[in-house]
Design a protein around this motif. Structure first.
Motif, short mmCIF file in Angstrom:
data_model
loop_
_atom_site.label_atom_id
_atom_site.label_comp_id
_atom_site.label_asym_id
_atom_site.label_seq_id
_atom_site.Cartn_x
_atom_site.Cartn_y
_atom_site.Cartn_z
N ILE A 109 0.87 -1.18 0.00
CA ILE A 109 0.00 0.00 0.00
C ILE A 109 0.90 1.22 0.00
CG2 ILE A 109 -1.73 1.30 1.26
CD1 ILE A 109 -2.45 -1.43 2.63
N GLN A 110 0.85 2.02 -1.06
CA GLN A 110 1.62 3.26 -1.08
C GLN A 110 0.77 4.35 -0.46
OE1 GLN A 110 3.88 4.38 -4.57
NE2 GLN A 110 3.45 6.54 -4.17
N ALA A 111 1.31 4.97 0.57
CA ALA A 111 0.56 5.97 1.32
C ALA A 111 1.09 7.38 1.15
CB ALA A 111 0.57 5.62 2.81
N LEU A 112 2.30 7.51 0.64
CA LEU A 112 2.91 8.83 0.58
C LEU A 112 4.02 8.84 -0.45
CD1 LEU A 112 3.08 11.62 2.18
CD2 LEU A 112 4.89 10.54 3.51
N ALA A 113 4.13 9.93 -1.18
CA ALA A 113 5.28 10.21 -2.03
C ALA A 113 5.63 11.67 -1.79
CB ALA A 113 4.95 9.97 -3.50
N ILE A 114 6.88 11.89 -1.39
CA ILE A 114 7.29 13.24 -0.97
C ILE A 114 8.76 13.43 -1.32
CG2 ILE A 114 7.90 12.51 1.37
CD1 ILE A 114 6.36 15.08 2.31
N GLN A 168 12.21 7.87 -8.47
CA GLN A 168 12.28 9.06 -9.32
C GLN A 168 11.03 9.10 -10.18
OE1 GLN A 168 16.10 9.80 -10.92
NE2 GLN A 168 15.33 11.02 -12.61
N HIS A 169 10.47 10.31 -10.34
CA HIS A 169 9.29 10.50 -11.18
C HIS A 169 9.41 11.86 -11.85
CE1 HIS A 169 5.20 10.11 -12.56
NE2 HIS A 169 4.90 11.28 -12.03
N GLN A 170 9.32 11.88 -13.18
CA GLN A 170 9.42 13.12 -13.96
C GLN A 170 10.66 13.92 -13.57
OE1 GLN A 170 5.62 15.04 -13.46
NE2 GLN A 170 4.62 13.64 -14.87
N ASP A 171 11.80 13.23 -13.58
CA ASP A 171 13.11 13.84 -13.30
C ASP A 171 13.24 14.44 -11.91
OD1 ASP A 171 14.10 13.12 -15.80
OD2 ASP A 171 13.30 14.95 -16.72
N GLN A 172 12.40 14.04 -10.98
CA GLN A 172 12.51 14.49 -9.60
C GLN A 172 12.64 13.28 -8.68
OE1 GLN A 172 9.01 16.99 -8.93
NE2 GLN A 172 10.38 18.75 -8.97
N ARG A 173 13.44 13.43 -7.65
CA ARG A 173 13.61 12.37 -6.67
C ARG A 173 12.45 12.43 -5.67
NH1 ARG A 173 19.43 11.16 -5.25
NH2 ARG A 173 19.14 10.45 -7.36
N TRP A 174 11.90 11.24 -5.38
CA TRP A 174 10.79 11.12 -4.44
C TRP A 174 11.10 10.01 -3.45
CZ3 TRP A 174 6.88 14.50 -4.27
CH2 TRP A 174 6.66 15.29 -5.40
N TYR A 175 10.51 10.10 -2.30
CA TYR A 175 10.58 9.05 -1.29
C TYR A 175 9.16 8.56 -1.07
CZ TYR A 175 15.29 10.64 -0.64
OH TYR A 175 16.60 10.97 -0.87
N VAL A 176 8.96 7.27 -1.30
CA VAL A 176 7.63 6.69 -1.11
C VAL A 176 7.60 5.91 0.19
CG1 VAL A 176 7.08 6.60 -3.57
CG2 VAL A 176 8.16 4.65 -2.50
N GLU A 194 13.17 12.66 2.42
CA GLU A 194 13.18 11.42 3.21
C GLU A 194 12.84 11.72 4.67
OE1 GLU A 194 15.97 7.55 4.26
OE2 GLU A 194 16.89 9.26 3.27
N ALA A 195 13.35 12.82 5.19
CA ALA A 195 13.06 13.18 6.58
C ALA A 195 11.56 13.39 6.79
CB ALA A 195 13.83 14.43 6.97
N ALA A 196 10.90 14.00 5.84
CA ALA A 196 9.45 14.21 5.94
C ALA A 196 8.71 12.88 5.89
CB ALA A 196 8.97 15.14 4.84
N ALA A 197 9.16 11.94 5.05
CA ALA A 197 8.53 10.62 4.99
C ALA A 197 8.70 9.90 6.32
CB ALA A 197 9.12 9.81 3.84
N ARG A 198 9.90 9.97 6.89
CA ARG A 198 10.14 9.33 8.19
C ARG A 198 9.31 9.99 9.29
NH1 ARG A 198 14.02 5.72 8.51
NH2 ARG A 198 15.38 5.44 6.70
N GLY A 199 9.20 11.30 9.23
CA GLY A 199 8.39 12.03 10.21
C GLY A 199 6.91 11.65 10.12
N PHE A 200 6.41 11.51 8.91
CA PHE A 200 5.02 11.11 8.71
C PHE A 200 4.78 9.73 9.32
CE2 PHE A 200 1.49 9.24 6.39
CZ PHE A 200 0.56 10.27 6.37
N TYR A 201 5.70 8.81 9.05
CA TYR A 201 5.59 7.46 9.62
C TYR A 201 5.62 7.55 11.16
CZ TYR A 201 6.83 2.74 11.07
OH TYR A 201 6.86 1.53 11.71
N ALA A 202 6.58 8.26 11.71
CA ALA A 202 6.72 8.35 13.16
C ALA A 202 5.48 8.96 13.81
CB ALA A 202 7.96 9.17 13.52
#
Length: 106
Positions: free
Chosen positions: A24-29, A54-62, A32-40
């Motif tokens: 289940i993908q819940a977040l793409a941001i 990576q999506h459309q030449d941008q790095r993302w953390y899912v 990485e710190a924001a993704a970890r913060g959301f999880y925490a």
């Protein structure tokens, strides 16, 4: 169906999963710190992983939750996510697709 209890894993853990299974993908941001913060803040203690993609030449953390052999089981598990995570519009994604996205940026 509920989500398995567990810990926050990294992308290497995701690369070891069966590519024909689902998560289940819940977040793409972009942070990485924001993704970890959301999880925490919203889902600590649930089995999850953060992976760099990576999506459309941008790095993302899912941020993804669980590993399910069948997509219908993953869709059922969305109901057991904490409300703030459900409010983000989680969706079912094939592990193999995630693995391809991870390998694109490695």
């Amino acid at each position: 169906m509920s989500l398995p209890r567990g810990t926050l894993h990294d992308e290497l853990w995701l690369l070891r999963q069966n590519p024909d299974h689902y998560a289940i993908q819940a977040l793409a941001i972009s942070s990485e710190a924001a993704a970890r913060g959301f999880y925490a803040q919203h889902a600590q203690g649930l089995q999850a992983a953060i992976a760099r993609t990576q999506h459309q030449d941008q790095r993302w953390y899912v941020l993804v939750f669980g590993v399910y052999a069948e997509a219908p089981r993953a869709r059922q598990a969305i109901a057991s996510l904490p409300a703030p995570v459900r409010d983000n519009g989680p969706f079912v994604r094939r592990i193999g697709d995630l693995q391809e996205a991870i390998l694109t940026v490695r």
